[in-house]
Design a protein around this motif. Sequence first.
Motif, PDB file in Angstrom:
ATOM      1  N   LYS A 272      88.697  82.261 -25.075  1.00  0.00           N
ATOM      2  CA  LYS A 272      89.557  83.427 -25.202  1.00  0.00           C
ATOM      3  C   LYS A 272      90.627  83.654 -26.167  1.00  0.00           C
ATOM      4  N   VAL A 273      91.250  82.349 -26.813  1.00  0.00           N
ATOM      5  CA  VAL A 273      92.297  82.204 -27.759  1.00  0.00           C
ATOM      6  C   VAL A 273      91.735  82.002 -29.097  1.00  0.00           C
ATOM      7  N   GLU A 274      92.567  82.690 -30.008  1.00  0.00           N
ATOM      8  CA  GLU A 274      92.092  82.726 -31.529  1.00  0.00           C
ATOM      9  C   GLU A 274      92.107  81.347 -32.031  1.00  0.00           C
ATOM     10  N   GLU A 275      91.559  81.418 -33.198  1.00  0.00           N
ATOM     11  CA  GLU A 275      91.164  80.161 -33.854  1.00  0.00           C
ATOM     12  C   GLU A 275      92.646  79.487 -34.182  1.00  0.00           C
ATOM     13  N   GLY A 276      92.761  78.166 -34.156  1.00  0.00           N
ATOM     14  CA  GLY A 276      94.133  77.782 -34.399  1.00  0.00           C
ATOM     15  C   GLY A 276      94.413  76.512 -33.622  1.00  0.00           C
ATOM     16  N   ASP A 277      95.556  75.942 -33.634  1.00  0.00           N
ATOM     17  CA  ASP A 277      95.983  74.843 -32.854  1.00  0.00           C
ATOM     18  C   ASP A 277      95.700  74.740 -31.322  1.00  0.00           C
ATOM     19  N   GLU A 278      96.007  76.070 -30.681  1.00  0.00           N
ATOM     20  CA  GLU A 278      95.884  75.964 -29.443  1.00  0.00           C
ATOM     21  C   GLU A 278      94.298  75.784 -29.068  1.00  0.00           C
ATOM     22  N   LYS A 279      93.519  76.482 -29.520  1.00  0.00           N
ATOM     23  CA  LYS A 279      91.963  76.498 -29.496  1.00  0.00           C
ATOM     24  C   LYS A 279      91.610  74.964 -29.641  1.00  0.00           C
ATOM     25  N   VAL A 280      91.963  74.311 -30.566  1.00  0.00           N
ATOM     26  CA  VAL A 280      91.687  72.913 -30.807  1.00  0.00           C
ATOM     27  C   VAL A 280      92.067  71.998 -29.630  1.00  0.00           C
ATOM     28  N   VAL A 281      93.203  72.233 -28.974  1.00  0.00           N
ATOM     29  CA  VAL A 281      93.478  71.631 -27.924  1.00  0.00           C
ATOM     30  C   VAL A 281      92.535  72.000 -26.539  1.00  0.00           C
ATOM     31  N   PHE A 282      92.185  72.843 -26.469  1.00  0.00           N
ATOM     32  CA  PHE A 282      91.339  73.446 -25.152  1.00  0.00           C
ATOM     33  C   PHE A 282      90.029  73.035 -25.217  1.00  0.00           C
ATOM     34  N   GLU A 283      89.557  72.502 -26.477  1.00  0.00           N
ATOM     35  CA  GLU A 283      88.080  72.011 -26.437  1.00  0.00           C
ATOM     36  C   GLU A 283      88.057  70.849 -25.810  1.00  0.00           C
ATOM     37  N   VAL A 284      87.198  70.918 -24.992  1.00  0.00           N
ATOM     38  CA  VAL A 284      87.076  69.586 -23.760  1.00  0.00           C
ATOM     39  C   VAL A 284      86.624  68.358 -24.560  1.00  0.00           C
ATOM     40  N   PRO A 285      87.323  67.301 -24.230  1.00  0.00           N
ATOM     41  CA  PRO A 285      86.911  66.184 -25.161  1.00  0.00           C
ATOM     42  C   PRO A 285      85.329  65.628 -24.853  1.00  0.00           C
ATOM     43  N   GLN A 286      84.564  65.056 -25.558  1.00  0.00           N
ATOM     44  CA  GLN A 286      83.168  64.770 -25.557  1.00  0.00           C
ATOM     45  C   GLN A 286      83.033  63.661 -24.301  1.00  0.00           C
ATOM     46  N   VAL A 287      84.000  63.063 -24.116  1.00  0.00           N
ATOM     47  CA  VAL A 287      83.802  61.991 -22.950  1.00  0.00           C
ATOM     48  C   VAL A 287      84.101  62.552 -21.691  1.00  0.00           C
ATOM     49  N   MET A 288      84.530  63.637 -21.578  1.00  0.00           N
ATOM     50  CA  MET A 288      84.732  64.361 -20.398  1.00  0.00           C
ATOM     51  C   MET A 288      83.192  65.173 -20.252  1.00  0.00           C
ATOM     52  N   LYS A 289      82.786  65.737 -21.283  1.00  0.00           N
ATOM     53  CA  LYS A 289      81.491  66.361 -21.051  1.00  0.00           C
ATOM     54  C   LYS A 289      80.641  65.284 -20.689  1.00  0.00           C
ATOM     55  N   ASP A 290      80.616  64.136 -21.284  1.00  0.00           N
ATOM     56  CA  ASP A 290      79.566  63.123 -21.055  1.00  0.00           C
ATOM     57  C   ASP A 290      79.695  62.871 -19.432  1.00  0.00           C
ATOM     58  N   MET A 291      80.762  62.806 -18.968  1.00  0.00           N
ATOM     59  CA  MET A 291      81.114  62.597 -17.533  1.00  0.00           C
ATOM     60  C   MET A 291      80.424  63.496 -16.902  1.00  0.00           C
ATOM     61  N   VAL A 292      80.555  64.742 -17.024  1.00  0.00           N
ATOM     62  CA  VAL A 292      80.156  65.784 -16.232  1.00  0.00           C
ATOM     63  C   VAL A 292      78.308  65.853 -16.267  1.00  0.00           C
ATOM     64  N   SER A 293      78.040  65.692 -17.485  1.00  0.00           N
ATOM     65  CA  SER A 293      76.392  65.543 -17.578  1.00  0.00           C
ATOM     66  C   SER A 293      76.042  64.260 -16.819  1.00  0.00           C
ATOM     67  N   ARG A 294      76.473  63.506 -16.584  1.00  0.00           N
ATOM     68  CA  ARG A 294      76.080  62.129 -15.643  1.00  0.00           C
ATOM     69  C   ARG A 294      76.620  62.325 -14.006  1.00  0.00           C
ATOM     70  N   GLY A 295      77.081  63.588 -13.977  1.00  0.00           N
ATOM     71  CA  GLY A 295      77.554  63.971 -12.555  1.00  0.00           C
ATOM     72  C   GLY A 295      78.698  62.975 -12.172  1.00  0.00           C
ATOM     73  N   TRP A 296      79.519  62.536 -12.868  1.00  0.00           N
ATOM     74  CA  TRP A 296      80.802  61.714 -12.447  1.00  0.00           C
ATOM     75  C   TRP A 296      81.874  62.813 -12.536  1.00  0.00           C
ATOM     76  N   ILE A 297      81.629  63.608 -11.702  1.00  0.00           N
ATOM     77  CA  ILE A 297      82.790  64.559 -11.489  1.00  0.00           C
ATOM     78  C   ILE A 297      83.851  64.521 -10.546  1.00  0.00           C
ATOM     79  N   GLY A 298      84.319  63.506 -10.083  1.00  0.00           N
ATOM     80  CA  GLY A 298      85.269  63.026  -9.198  1.00  0.00           C
ATOM     81  C   GLY A 298      84.922  62.747  -7.604  1.00  0.00           C
ATOM     82  N   GLU A 299      85.912  62.855  -6.960  1.00  0.00           N
ATOM     83  CA  GLU A 299      85.657  62.576  -5.506  1.00  0.00           C
ATOM     84  C   GLU A 299      84.531  63.376  -4.837  1.00  0.00           C
ATOM     85  N   LYS A 300      84.322  64.463  -5.127  1.00  0.00           N
ATOM     86  CA  LYS A 300      82.899  65.091  -4.178  1.00  0.00           C
ATOM     87  C   LYS A 300      81.835  64.513  -5.047  1.00  0.00           C
ATOM     88  N   SER A 301      81.683  63.764  -5.855  1.00  0.00           N
ATOM     89  CA  SER A 301      80.301  63.021  -6.376  1.00  0.00           C
ATOM     90  C   SER A 301      80.648  61.352  -6.069  1.00  0.00           C
TER      91      SER A 301
END
Length: 798
Positions: A272-301
């Motif tokens: 929802k934010v415009e292109e720029g520094d803020e949008k860059v920061v809010f792009e989820v890091p790849q390592v976190m995307k990988d963890m979610v895809s593996r099901g390593w999502i925290g205490e509930k898993s």
Amino acid sequence: MAAKITKAAVIGSGVMGASIAAHLANVGIPSLLLDIVPASLTPEETAKGLTLEHPAVRNRLATGALSRLSKIKPAPLYDEAFVSRITPGNIEDDLHKIKDVDWVIEVVVENLQVKQELHRKIESHWKPGIIVTSNTSGISINAMVEGCGEEFKRHFLGTHFFNPPRYMKLMEIIPGETTDPAIVKQIAEFSEKTLGKGVVIAKDTPNFVANRIGTYGLLVTLQAMAAKGFTVDEVDAITGPALGRPRSATFRTLDLVGLDTFVHVANNVFEKVEEGDEKVVFEVPQVMKDMVSRGWIGEKSGQGFYKKVKGEKGSEILSLDLTTMEYVKSKKPASASLEAAKAAKGAKEKTKALLGAKDRYSELAWDILKKVLVYSAGKVGEIADSIHDIDRAMKWGFNWELGPFETWDAIGLVRTAERMESEGETLPDWVKEWIAAGNQSFYQKTNGTTFYLHKGQYTAIEQRPEIISLRNLKEQNKVVRSNSGASLIDVGDGVVCLEFHSPNNAIGADILTMIQQSVDEVRQNYDALIIANEGRHFCVGANLMLLLMEAQDGEWDEVDNIIHMFQQSMLKLKHFEKPVVAAPHSMTLGGGVEACMPADQIVAHAETYYGLVEVGVGLIPAGGGCKEIALRASLANPNPEVDLQPYINQMFMNVGTAKVSTSAEDARKLGYFRPHDRVVANQDHLVYEAKQSALALVRGGYQPAQQSKIRVIGADGKAVLKLGAQDMKYAGYISDHDLLIASKLAHVMAGGDLPAGTMVTEQYMLDLEREAFLSLCGEVKTQQRMQHMLAKGKALRN
């Protein structure tokens, strides 16, 4: 508009919806809990011969949610019996019932289309005056009701509860473009007074206030960590208490929230934010995307950034190595900056110490902190109206000890702003203009009143009558008497407050002296006394270190004097000719309970964890706790034919197992609170409410408690208590030393070896307490328990 909120409907029975309904039940608001009708039968339903039309099937989701409330940790309900205040149902059959409620709370999936469709259905059964809110963490409030009628929109707004709703203080209220301001005010007042929330009015922007800044802070932390090669353990060591943040810091917090939830929240801003520094920061890091895809999502898993495993010496914690994506043994980092922060007192000094040490850890802390401060400043006016609102949102929603602008003041606004600019950060114009005008801080305090920067000038924080700050009163020279352990503070209208402020508010000679002096002062110059404080905990008990030292030195006369002074101080409160009201909160243990028991009324915060726990250190209550239990049983049952044994049995079990209430309502259920004792949802209102109760007693023509004879259960009752303890010993639940302590406790609570029904004095019971306490102090195993508690902070079973 509804005059007040007495009944609600919660639509959506997921964990959040059910927990919101539970908290409404906690404060006495009955509610409907509705969800969709299931599309298929479960195997169990099929086996029972049920059909999709059966009510049990159609209400399954809501009914199942209610049955799971007792399994959720931490517990959503003050008392599991309160679940009866929630009625399950389904949207198809029961949505029409919302016409009879005052507030409808939508808590369905975070999907705009789903929410829009549901609000149109709600409107079809809605009648003017009913308030409708959406519990959303970031979807546009205005977009949700596109296509709805103008009158419905006037009654519609966002109410963002933070999870878990019972415990998290922040409530973000988000008005829509056409929401009636009177309804915003009504919900804000209800949320604060009845639900116990800290309210922040937020703008209708992505993720509102706390999640916008909190998510940004977590993401810039991940980026700085990756850039400089820090580990998960190192980052959590830096971003926890050392920086004025919770112990869960960064990665434990993410594991608690759930990485899947966090990714959803971050993506909400990214999209929802415009292109720029803020949008860059809010792009989820790849390592976190990988963890979610593996099901390593925290205490509930079961695993996320941390993972608990069983090792040779029991459970151990592993942390994720983000470079190899393998779990390694968690290591506690050490550095000059971390040690400096640990040694400092209070969040301000800790943060300054961490940043001032100039090692790689302090550099990482600075890199993270400067980004968050600049970002927060850039969002003033966009996500909330003031710096004060943003600070409160972060403190209440993320449990930061200092908000961003309070933190900036603590580390030096002008100096750090210059450093930020020298390092390439772009400060908002309003910050530069404020500093250029000669201002040194965002906040300032004068004569107990705090001012904050708002619209280019210092504006006083509203002084509301229901929020009485003891700290502010002390700054206004309202202290009547004071010593190292306690102060007597004039709170106005003829009422004074006895405030404990010793380490951990532990009761020692200084507090006991102040209690006695307070009684004398009030007798001559005031109308009533309240006992309250603003410590993290009300009181964790007596000064155990002092007691242990005297016992180990064999100074038995001194130990006896300490207990005698404690007992006589409580007796003075008990029979004082003017009203005494105690206002406990949080941990109120041992001697802290005994300091409350003599009061004419208790006004407790809802989250009060209350219990006589002396057996945990090998002792029994001896500040009047056992005497008060016996006295209350006797006074409540003046008929000599009534058997006191069942009540004494219950309290013997409570004290003998060091049982602590899970809430103020649970303390009532355990028998510690009386019918006229009150519970207050908002801790900020506690001193005010205690004062009002004291004034009500004054106006009602207060009569002090008279010295009363106590009917005891005697030798026969004592035998029953000891038999129960013996059974626990035979079953392996307690040790030989536990049995000794239980025998002493039984002797005291029963009134000794007198015949059942004998009437004794309060002093007789106090003498029994003191004798038993002294004998236990001389036991080596008791001294070992005391030593272990002081060293480890937990009970020793020996």
